[in-house]
Scaffold this active site. Structure first.
Site, PDB file in Angstrom:
ATOM      1  N   THR A 168       0.876  -1.164   0.000  1.00  0.00           N
ATOM      2  CA  THR A 168       0.000   0.000   0.000  1.00  0.00           C
ATOM      3  C   THR A 168       0.914   1.215   0.000  1.00  0.00           C
ATOM      4  O   THR A 168       2.098   1.079   0.275  1.00  0.00           O
ATOM      5  CB  THR A 168      -0.811  -0.009   1.326  1.00  0.00           C
ATOM      6  N   ARG A 196     -13.037  -7.621  -3.493  1.00  0.00           N
ATOM      7  CA  ARG A 196     -12.347  -7.768  -2.190  1.00  0.00           C
ATOM      8  C   ARG A 196     -11.845  -6.383  -1.737  1.00  0.00           C
ATOM      9  O   ARG A 196     -11.278  -5.624  -2.505  1.00  0.00           O
ATOM     10  CB  ARG A 196     -11.186  -8.736  -2.341  1.00  0.00           C
ATOM     11  N   VAL A 197     -12.070  -6.082  -0.473  1.00  0.00           N
ATOM     12  CA  VAL A 197     -11.605  -4.819   0.091  1.00  0.00           C
ATOM     13  C   VAL A 197     -10.771  -5.133   1.331  1.00  0.00           C
ATOM     14  O   VAL A 197     -11.195  -5.931   2.180  1.00  0.00           O
ATOM     15  CB  VAL A 197     -12.804  -3.917   0.468  1.00  0.00           C
ATOM     16  N   ASP A 199      -7.840  -3.406   4.387  1.00  0.00           N
ATOM     17  CA  ASP A 199      -7.907  -2.430   5.485  1.00  0.00           C
ATOM     18  C   ASP A 199      -7.870  -0.970   5.029  1.00  0.00           C
ATOM     19  O   ASP A 199      -8.380  -0.080   5.722  1.00  0.00           O
ATOM     20  CB  ASP A 199      -6.699  -2.639   6.422  1.00  0.00           C
ATOM     21  N   THR A 219      -0.022  -0.713   6.449  1.00  0.00           N
ATOM     22  CA  THR A 219       0.280  -1.396   5.190  1.00  0.00           C
ATOM     23  C   THR A 219       0.493  -2.876   5.473  1.00  0.00           C
ATOM     24  O   THR A 219       0.933  -3.235   6.565  1.00  0.00           O
ATOM     25  CB  THR A 219       1.546  -0.798   4.527  1.00  0.00           C
ATOM     26  N   GLY A 220       0.178  -3.713   4.496  1.00  0.00           N
ATOM     27  CA  GLY A 220       0.395  -5.145   4.691  1.00  0.00           C
ATOM     28  C   GLY A 220      -0.853  -5.938   4.381  1.00  0.00           C
ATOM     29  O   GLY A 220      -1.713  -5.506   3.605  1.00  0.00           O
TER      30      GLY A 220
HETATM   31  N1  GLY Z   1      -3.161  -3.366   2.905  1.00  0.00           N
HETATM   32  C1  GLY Z   1      -3.738  -3.359   1.630  1.00  0.00           C
HETATM   33  C2  GLY Z   1      -4.691  -4.442   1.406  1.00  0.00           C
HETATM   34  O1  GLY Z   1      -4.591  -5.498   2.015  1.00  0.00           O
HETATM   35  O2  GLY Z   1      -5.577  -4.271   0.594  1.00  0.00           O
END
Ligand code: GLY
Length: 310
Positions: A168, A196-197, A199, A219-220
């Site tokens: 991200t 799909r969404v 965080d 991020t991750g």
């Molecule tokens: N951290 C970004 C995602 O998993 O969509």
């Protein structure tokens, strides 16, 4: 209030051939945001311009150059929050907007918090934002990766599962009036299921900002970050009096301990101190505070850091 800005370009196993691009991409975004802060801009403006710069950088997983979903499309998520009024704006699964962070900014300025898919694009259209084609967001590198993944998964028809990389871009800023802002933008996980969404567009999970405490951007691996509400968890630790670096490390430790998750968080406290922590192989980040003579920008490797893994 001393100015402060930190940006990240993703937490994952960044290969050597992409290190220079992540490094310079974070530095360029930091300098863009810093100019805004120095010109007396609001923290929200600084976060938005820094993230736009990274969205326009084809090496990073946001905007142009995003990873592709299982249908071979870029589907983008972004969010932005400011810590005075706790206003927030976010968009998810948008396919035809070059700079979703600016669309999130428009949502923040409306009565909405989160708009998704075609509804978000309708909102962009009504606000006069230019649309692009999905192909305009797609780069050759990601097409090659998608084709290779497709060959391997032709028979199962599934989106990628848990452990695929999920990087991200994001930023957190404190401006001269003590306003805190935080934002994230992403193409999500490679080969993700359509719709799909993760965080990044979820307030409290991917980002949080509160002038009385600070700001955080994550991020991750989005599913695990969401389950521990990582950004708000990190800020709650700051609110309990933990120094910013320790708050970041404890938050990431909770990601490991509670859900065996992988990711990172960048943070600034209300007085401009910067911290970050991650448990992936590497984190791309850059930061600058008014009391520093020059910015720090690097791809930090996990190396022998001491975070426990369960
Ligand atoms: N951290 C970004 C995602 O998993 O969509």
């Amino acid at each position: 209030m001393p100015l402060s800005l930190i940006v990240h370009g993703g937490a994952w196993d960044i290969p050597e051939e992409l290190v220079e691009a992540h490094d310079s991409g974070c530095r360029a975004a930091l300098l863009e945001g810093w100019s805004t802060l120095q010109a007396d801009g609001h923290a929200l403006d600084a976060v938005e311009v820094a993230i736009r710069k990274m969205e326009d950088n084809p090496a990073l997983n946001a905007g142009t150059g995003s990873v592709l979903n299982s249908e071979g499309k870029a589907q983008l998520d972004a969010s932005l929050m400011e810590g005075e009024s706790l206003k927030a704006g976010a968009v998810a699964a948008v396919e035809t907007v070059r700079n979703p962070i600016s669309l999130a900014r428009m949502v923040l300025q409306s009565e909405n918090v989160l708009l998704v898919a075609e509804g978000a694009v309708q909102f962009a259209r009504a606000a006069g934002m230019d649309e692009c084609r999905n192909e305009d967001l797609v780069v050759e590198r990601e097409v090659r990766l998608w084709k290779a993944w497709r060959r391997e998964h032709e028979s199962d028809g599934q989106g990628a599962s848990g452990l695929a990389a999920g990087d991200t871009v994001g930023a957190v800023a404190v401006d001269g009036r003590g306003n805190v802002a935080a934002g994230d933008s992403t193409g999500g996980r490679p080969f993700k299921h359509p719709g799909r969404v993760g965080d990044s567009p979820l307030i409290g999970c991917g980002v949080y900002a509160d002038n009385s405490v600070g700001g955080a951007a994550c991020t991750g691996w989005g599913e695990s970050i969401t389950r521990v509400v990582l950004a708000k968890t990190a800020l709650d630790l700051l609110g309990e009096g933990k120094p910013v670096k320790e708050a970041a490390e404890l938050a990431v430790q909770s990601l490991i301990d509670r859900v065996d998750g992988r990711g990172g968080v960048i943070m600034i406290d209300a007085t401009g101190n910067v911290g970050y922590a991650f448990n992936t192989a590497a984190l791309a980040c850059a930061y600058l505070r008014e009391d520093m003579s020059e910015p720090v920008a690097s791809v930090v490797r996990l190396g022998n850091r001491t975070l426990r893994t369960s």
